[in-house]
Write a protein that holds these residues in place. Structure first.
Motif, PDB file in Angstrom:
ATOM      1  N   LYS A  10      18.270  -2.678  70.701  1.00  0.00           N
ATOM      2  CA  LYS A  10      17.474  -3.433  71.664  1.00  0.00           C
ATOM      3  C   LYS A  10      17.960  -4.880  71.771  1.00  0.00           C
ATOM      4  O   LYS A  10      18.016  -5.442  72.859  1.00  0.00           O
ATOM      5  CB  LYS A  10      15.990  -3.405  71.290  1.00  0.00           C
ATOM      6  CG  LYS A  10      15.337  -2.078  71.590  1.00  0.00           C
ATOM      7  CD  LYS A  10      13.869  -2.110  71.230  1.00  0.00           C
ATOM      8  CE  LYS A  10      13.198  -0.786  71.567  1.00  0.00           C
ATOM      9  NZ  LYS A  10      11.762  -0.835  71.248  1.00  0.00           N
ATOM     10  N   LEU A  11      18.306  -5.477  70.630  1.00  0.00           N
ATOM     11  CA  LEU A  11      18.811  -6.848  70.642  1.00  0.00           C
ATOM     12  C   LEU A  11      20.138  -6.924  71.392  1.00  0.00           C
ATOM     13  O   LEU A  11      20.354  -7.825  72.201  1.00  0.00           O
ATOM     14  CB  LEU A  11      18.961  -7.392  69.220  1.00  0.00           C
ATOM     15  CG  LEU A  11      19.457  -8.823  69.110  1.00  0.00           C
ATOM     16  CD1 LEU A  11      18.502  -9.784  69.824  1.00  0.00           C
ATOM     17  CD2 LEU A  11      19.615  -9.224  67.658  1.00  0.00           C
ATOM     18  N   HIS A  14      19.538  -6.751  75.034  1.00  0.00           N
ATOM     19  CA  HIS A  14      19.010  -8.034  75.516  1.00  0.00           C
ATOM     20  C   HIS A  14      20.141  -9.043  75.697  1.00  0.00           C
ATOM     21  O   HIS A  14      20.215  -9.723  76.725  1.00  0.00           O
ATOM     22  CB  HIS A  14      17.965  -8.598  74.548  1.00  0.00           C
ATOM     23  CG  HIS A  14      17.579 -10.001  74.889  1.00  0.00           C
ATOM     24  ND1 HIS A  14      16.619 -10.304  75.818  1.00  0.00           N
ATOM     25  CD2 HIS A  14      18.076 -11.191  74.458  1.00  0.00           C
ATOM     26  CE1 HIS A  14      16.530 -11.611  75.951  1.00  0.00           C
ATOM     27  NE2 HIS A  14      17.406 -12.171  75.121  1.00  0.00           N
ATOM     28  N   THR A  72      17.270 -17.282  70.640  1.00  0.00           N
ATOM     29  CA  THR A  72      15.997 -17.212  69.920  1.00  0.00           C
ATOM     30  C   THR A  72      14.805 -17.673  70.746  1.00  0.00           C
ATOM     31  O   THR A  72      13.662 -17.367  70.405  1.00  0.00           O
ATOM     32  CB  THR A  72      16.038 -18.051  68.622  1.00  0.00           C
ATOM     33  OG1 THR A  72      16.311 -19.415  68.961  1.00  0.00           O
ATOM     34  CG2 THR A  72      17.072 -17.522  67.655  1.00  0.00           C
ATOM     35  N   GLN A  74      14.519 -17.006  74.116  1.00  0.00           N
ATOM     36  CA  GLN A  74      14.357 -16.156  75.284  1.00  0.00           C
ATOM     37  C   GLN A  74      13.272 -15.104  75.073  1.00  0.00           C
ATOM     38  O   GLN A  74      13.070 -14.616  73.964  1.00  0.00           O
ATOM     39  CB  GLN A  74      15.675 -15.445  75.614  1.00  0.00           C
ATOM     40  CG  GLN A  74      16.745 -16.401  76.075  1.00  0.00           C
ATOM     41  CD  GLN A  74      18.062 -15.727  76.325  1.00  0.00           C
ATOM     42  OE1 GLN A  74      18.380 -14.696  75.748  1.00  0.00           O
ATOM     43  NE2 GLN A  74      18.867 -16.321  77.203  1.00  0.00           N
ATOM     44  N   HIS A  76      12.143 -11.475  75.132  1.00  0.00           N
ATOM     45  CA  HIS A  76      12.918 -10.248  74.929  1.00  0.00           C
ATOM     46  C   HIS A  76      12.794  -9.370  76.161  1.00  0.00           C
ATOM     47  O   HIS A  76      11.710  -9.015  76.582  1.00  0.00           O
ATOM     48  CB  HIS A  76      12.412  -9.511  73.686  1.00  0.00           C
ATOM     49  CG  HIS A  76      13.437  -8.630  73.073  1.00  0.00           C
ATOM     50  ND1 HIS A  76      13.964  -7.552  73.735  1.00  0.00           N
ATOM     51  CD2 HIS A  76      14.047  -8.669  71.862  1.00  0.00           C
ATOM     52  CE1 HIS A  76      14.848  -6.954  72.947  1.00  0.00           C
ATOM     53  NE2 HIS A  76      14.916  -7.622  71.818  1.00  0.00           N
ATOM     54  N   GLU A  79      11.921  -5.404  74.779  1.00  0.00           N
ATOM     55  CA  GLU A  79      10.658  -5.157  74.070  1.00  0.00           C
ATOM     56  C   GLU A  79       9.477  -5.270  75.021  1.00  0.00           C
ATOM     57  O   GLU A  79       9.422  -6.172  75.851  1.00  0.00           O
ATOM     58  CB  GLU A  79      10.468  -6.165  72.931  1.00  0.00           C
ATOM     59  CG  GLU A  79      11.294  -5.899  71.712  1.00  0.00           C
ATOM     60  CD  GLU A  79      10.892  -4.650  70.962  1.00  0.00           C
ATOM     61  OE1 GLU A  79       9.686  -4.349  70.863  1.00  0.00           O
ATOM     62  OE2 GLU A  79      11.796  -3.952  70.496  1.00  0.00           O
ATOM     63  N   LYS A  84       9.217 -13.461  72.261  1.00  0.00           N
ATOM     64  CA  LYS A  84      10.462 -14.218  72.065  1.00  0.00           C
ATOM     65  C   LYS A  84      11.349 -13.445  71.106  1.00  0.00           C
ATOM     66  O   LYS A  84      10.877 -12.788  70.178  1.00  0.00           O
ATOM     67  CB  LYS A  84      10.172 -15.609  71.507  1.00  0.00           C
ATOM     68  CG  LYS A  84       9.649 -16.537  72.565  1.00  0.00           C
ATOM     69  CD  LYS A  84       9.756 -17.966  72.137  1.00  0.00           C
ATOM     70  CE  LYS A  84       9.327 -18.839  73.292  1.00  0.00           C
ATOM     71  NZ  LYS A  84       9.533 -20.240  73.026  1.00  0.00           N
ATOM     72  N   VAL A  85      12.650 -13.536  71.304  1.00  0.00           N
ATOM     73  CA  VAL A  85      13.620 -12.817  70.490  1.00  0.00           C
ATOM     74  C   VAL A  85      13.475 -13.177  69.012  1.00  0.00           C
ATOM     75  O   VAL A  85      13.593 -12.313  68.147  1.00  0.00           O
ATOM     76  CB  VAL A  85      15.053 -13.085  70.984  1.00  0.00           C
ATOM     77  CG1 VAL A  85      16.079 -12.517  70.028  1.00  0.00           C
ATOM     78  CG2 VAL A  85      15.236 -12.500  72.383  1.00  0.00           C
TER      79      VAL A  85
END
Length: 87
Positions: A10-11, A14, A72, A74, A76, A79, A84-85
């Motif tokens: 997922k990260l 993103h 960090t 932004q 997400h 999700e 936030k990330v």
């Protein structure tokens, strides 16, 4: 574990979609921040607001800038609910 792999996937999705330039606000070069502040000050030059109010407005606009360029900060994109990330 499976949860870890899902979180990493997922990260990565993103990062590909959002294309952050920096990891977090502390990694943004000072010259980039200075230039952004100058742009914001120029935009506010005709506002006739007191300097202390202008500084608060500029601080808020910088937070918005960081949300666009720092991973960090932004929201997400993958999700649910867009946390936030960094969370």
């Amino acid at each position: 574990t499976e949860q870890w792999e899902e979180a990493v996937k997922k990260l990565a999705m993103h990062v590909v979609a959002a294309k952050p330039t920096y990891l977090d606000p502390s990694t943004v070069p000072e010259e980039v921040i200075s230039k952004e502040k100058e742009i914001l000050k120029e935009k506010m030059a005709d506002s006739k607001k007191p300097p202390e109010i202008l500084e608060k407005i500029i601080a808020g606009q910088l937070r918005k800038f960081y949300e666009g360029v720092c991973l960090t900060e932004q929201a997400h994109m993958v999700e649910e609910g867009g946390p936030k990330v960094k969370k």
